[in-house]
Write an enzyme that holds these catalytic residues in place. Structure first.
Site, PDB file in Angstrom:
ATOM      1  N   LYS A 173       0.833  -1.202   0.000  1.00 55.67           N
ATOM      2  CA  LYS A 173       0.000   0.000   0.000  1.00 55.67           C
ATOM      3  C   LYS A 173       0.872   1.258   0.000  1.00 55.67           C
ATOM      4  O   LYS A 173       2.007   1.229   0.500  1.00 55.67           O
ATOM      5  CB  LYS A 173      -0.848  -0.032   1.272  1.00 55.67           C
ATOM      6  N   LYS A 229       7.520   0.734   1.346  1.00 58.91           N
ATOM      7  CA  LYS A 229       8.123  -0.059   0.265  1.00 58.91           C
ATOM      8  C   LYS A 229       9.463   0.498  -0.162  1.00 58.91           C
ATOM      9  O   LYS A 229      10.440  -0.227  -0.301  1.00 58.91           O
ATOM     10  CB  LYS A 229       7.227  -0.053  -0.990  1.00 58.91           C
ATOM     11  N   LYS A 289       5.251   8.838  -7.818  1.00 60.88           N
ATOM     12  CA  LYS A 289       5.847   9.712  -6.799  1.00 60.88           C
ATOM     13  C   LYS A 289       7.377   9.819  -6.968  1.00 60.88           C
ATOM     14  O   LYS A 289       8.001  10.723  -6.448  1.00 60.88           O
ATOM     15  CB  LYS A 289       5.430   9.104  -5.441  1.00 60.88           C
ATOM     16  N   ASP A 327      -1.700  -0.320  -4.378  1.00 63.11           N
ATOM     17  CA  ASP A 327      -3.142  -0.147  -4.210  1.00 63.11           C
ATOM     18  C   ASP A 327      -3.785   0.554  -5.405  1.00 63.11           C
ATOM     19  O   ASP A 327      -4.831   1.144  -5.302  1.00 63.11           O
ATOM     20  CB  ASP A 327      -3.497   0.556  -2.904  1.00 63.11           C
TER      21      ASP A 327
END
Ligand code: ADP
Ligand code: MG
Length: 699
Positions: free
Chosen positions: A9, A14, A40, A127
């Site tokens: 998520k 991560k 991102k 996600d």
């Protein structure tokens, strides 16, 4: 090479875990490449001193393909880890999933496989639910998958979806390395994740404590493993890397058994997890809505239909918002339809060159196409167009470009211009006619209700691009209008302008040109014009023509002079000249076009021939405009088989048909194409019938 995908998520840790794993693998002697797949683009930050690097997708946008090199998008970070960031669009525009696909393709083309890495790690947002984000999960891209989760429900929910993704691609192959529990510090966290791991058939490979050292290392632009190698956190990462190395040297991985919705609610409620009864991987893949063999039934696409309609507006720039190849095909289709009208002398002015294209490519599909749309609309404005119509396509539709906003901005920047958007992207299953109808709806809706009828003007409605394709037919219509000295106000929709569509109500009478589509148009036109307007159908043959002349006189208040007697003597002269050829001949008629054929039935009988069969290819329930007076003769569902059967029993001297004819029809036949209005075109057609009958006699 071993390929490893780290999923979880958003915000779960991560990238933090990935950077630590990559560094530690490198410290153990592996050649590691880490590829961040989150728009991102902060995956490799901790490996390159906290900065950011040029993303692959920005690079694709800025550098032409022939000039691209892997070194330009690859930075060597701590421990020699080769760092790459995919990048992606800003939230809310474009298509990040498409971006991942393009980034993968680009990295491959740039020769990443030859970079010498023996471990490649993909750091992927887990996600997001579209196919693009599942690309790193595909068998060819991930030998093993690590899922990062906390004990919070939403994080476990994402983990479960990732397992569904793994099962989707490889239902039986063990590819799940295990779960990294990155602690949030919520109560009962480890127990919850343990229950989840057990129920899904996998294992927890490390429990990473919630630790301030992560923040300290991050502030310095480094990984915990590098700055605090003796910390508890670093030791947890060591556990992860131990397991990865075991797997790399052949240790077994797991086949996940993702939970169904009921099981997930048991997990959330802290109840015992019931046995699952649905295996998500068994959900069949979509095979499309129609049989693949039926594709030819569709006439092109809705976007193409919209372009075909709009391009007929001389004062309007049609902007195809999509790939250049789509616009090319639409433009070619348009030219092949209308070229004859211009070269054949139906219209005098040269064909307008009004189709533009935003030429969407990879970057506009990823970063959003609003910019290229705005630019193309400005180009059209610069070329002098003050009416711009945007036609959306599958590509702009799927990435959700906000074309209405672009149109509003365009109008705000150019107060003397108007912009219209035709949303044909939502009609993926639609065809050509859906696009034309969408345009007609917009055009009819744009009619100015305050325009007052100007005497001596006429609207030609529903020309629909078919009926007046011969110069003879066009000349006849021109002659018919000149009987009353009428001037054309608007052709809806052919060789006209947006301006004349808006002032549609300035026409004093509407003449419907095309019977097939007339009923639709009539309804729509009446909805805006009101029932007080008279709509005249275009006549074919003497009786209808006489009725039309009288009706037009009544509506326009203009006399038709001696036209009626002129037409009658021309018609009757033809009948007496040709009676000999037709006398006693047996003719059968078959049509699929719902047009009025009364005149032909009458004329054949005036000529002394017998109509032995009059068939309509479709059923009686289809909106059937075939004949008004001779409907009692008509039989329905008259197809090839019935035509063959009639040949056996009725033996007509001639079959007149428009579309359907049995293969190797043994008899004499003649195709009736569009016949045209008034007197001369039908007489010319009957001339060819006479020829066919004479030929038949000679055989
Ligand atoms: P993701 O890549 O999943 O979006 P990040 O790795 O960027 O998440 O982590 C988000 C934030 O959480 C970062 O500021 C990171 O330092 C912090 N973080 C991650 N794991 C831990 C942990 N175990 N303890 C404390 N902070 C953590
Ligand atoms: Mg991240």
């Amino acid at each position: 090479m071993f390929q490893l995908a780290v999923y979880g998520k958003g915000g779960i840790g991560k990238s933090t875990m990935s950077a630590n794993i990559s560094l530690m693998l490198a410290q153990r002697g592996h050649r590691v490449m880490q590829i961040g797949c989150d728009p991102k683009h902060d995956s490799t930050r901790l490996l390159i001193g906290g900065g950011s690097q040029r993303t692959v997708l920005d690079y694709v946008r800025e550098v032409p393909e022939r000039d691209r090199r892997l070194e330009d998008v690859m930075v060597t970070g701590s421990g020699g880890v080769m760092c790459i960031e995919s990048g992606g669009p800003e939230p809310g525009i474009g298509c990040a999933g498409r971006g991942i696909l393009t980034a993968f393709d680009t990295i491959r083309h740039l020769g990443a496989d030859g970079s010498g890495a023996d471990v490649r790690l993909y750091d992927v947002l887990g996600d997001v639910v579209c196919g693009g984000f599942a690309v790193p999960l595909r068998e060819e891209n991930a030998d093993g998958v690590v899922i990062v989760t906390s004990g919070e429900f939403m994080s476990l929910y994402a983990a479960n979806n990732i397992m569904k993704g793994i099962r989707r691609f490889t239902p039986d192959r063990p590819r799940l390395i295990g779960i990294v529990l990155n602690s949030r510090g919520v109560e009962g966290e480890e127990a919850a994740v343990r229950r989840f791991a057990e129920a899904t058939g996998t294992r927890i490979i490390a429990v990473v404590p919630r630790d301030r050292l992560f923040a300290s290392a991050e502030a310095a632009g480094h990984t915990v493993c590098e700055m605090f190698p003796d910390s508890e956190a670093a030791s947890a990462v060591r556990g992860i890397v131990d397991r990865i190395e075991e797997v790399m040297s052949g240790a077994a991985m797991d086949v996940p058994r993702p939970l169904d919705d009921d099981q997930m609610s048991d997990l959330a409620a802290g109840r015992e997890i019931r046995p699952g009864n649905r295996v998500p991987a068994d959900v069949p893949l979509c095979t499309g809505c129609e049989a693949h063999t039926g594709w030819r039934q569709k006439y092109s696409c809705a976007s193409c239909g919209a372009v075909m309609a709009l391009a007929r507006l001389r004062d309007t720039a049609v902007v195809v918002h999509g790939p250049r190849s789509c616009a090319y095909l639409m433009d070619s289709a348009y030219l092949s339809t209308v070229a004859d009208l211009y070269t054949g002398g139906v219209y005098d002015d040269p064909m307008p060159d009004n189709i533009y294209c935003t030429s969407m490519d990879d970057s506009s599909a990823i970063f959003g196409g609003a910019g290229c749309l705005a630019d193309t609309m400005d180009d059209a404005y610069g070329d002098g167009f003050r009416e711009v119509a945007v036609v959306t396509t599958c590509v702009s539709g799927m990435i959700g470009d906000d074309c209405d906003a672009v149109a509003r901005d365009f109008e705000a920047a150019h107060p003397d211009a108007r912009a219209t958007v035709v949303h044909t992207d939502g009609v993926i299953n639609g065809d050509y006619f859906d696009g034309m109808d969408a345009v007609m709806g917009i055009l009819i809706g744009s009619v100015d209700p305050s325009a007052a009828p100007v005497p001596g003007t006429v609207n030609l409605v529903g020309s629909s691009f078919f009926d007046l394709q011969s110069p003879e037919a066009a000349a006849e219509l021109g002659r018919m209008l000149s009987v009353f000295g009428l001037r054309v106000n608007c052709r809806l929709l052919d060789d006209t302008t947006m301006g004349s569509v808006r002032s549609f109500l300035g026409g004093s009478v509407d003449v419907l040109l095309n019977e097939e589509r007339a009923a639709d148009f009539e309804e729509e036109v009446m909805a805006v014009t009101g029932a007080s307007r008279r709509v005249m159908r275009l006549p074919t043959g003497l009786d209808e023509y006489v009725g039309w002349l009288r009706g037009m006189s009544e509506v326009t208040g203009l006399p038709s002079g001696d036209e009626e007697s002129r037409a009658r003597s021309r018609w009757e002269g033809f009948v007496s000249d040709h009676r000999e050829t037709f006398l006693g001949k047996r003719v059968s008629l078959s049509t699929v076009i719902p047009r009025n054929m009364d005149w032909m039935v009458d004329m054949l009988s005036d000529l002394g021939a017998e109509v032995v069969r009059f068939g309509f290819t479709k059923g009686a329930d289809e909106r059937c405009g075939v004949t008004a007076r001779h409907r009692d003769m008509l039989i329905y569902d008259y197809g090839k088989r019935e035509i063959s059967a009639d040949w056996e029993t009725l033996h007509p001297d001639l079959l007149l048909y428009d579309v359907d004819i049995p293969d190797r029809y043994p008899g004499n036949s003649l195709r009736m194409s569009r016949i045209g209005p008034g007197i001369e075109p039908p007489l010319r057609f009957m001339e060819s019938v006479a020829d066919a009958l004479s030929r038949g006699c000679g055989e």
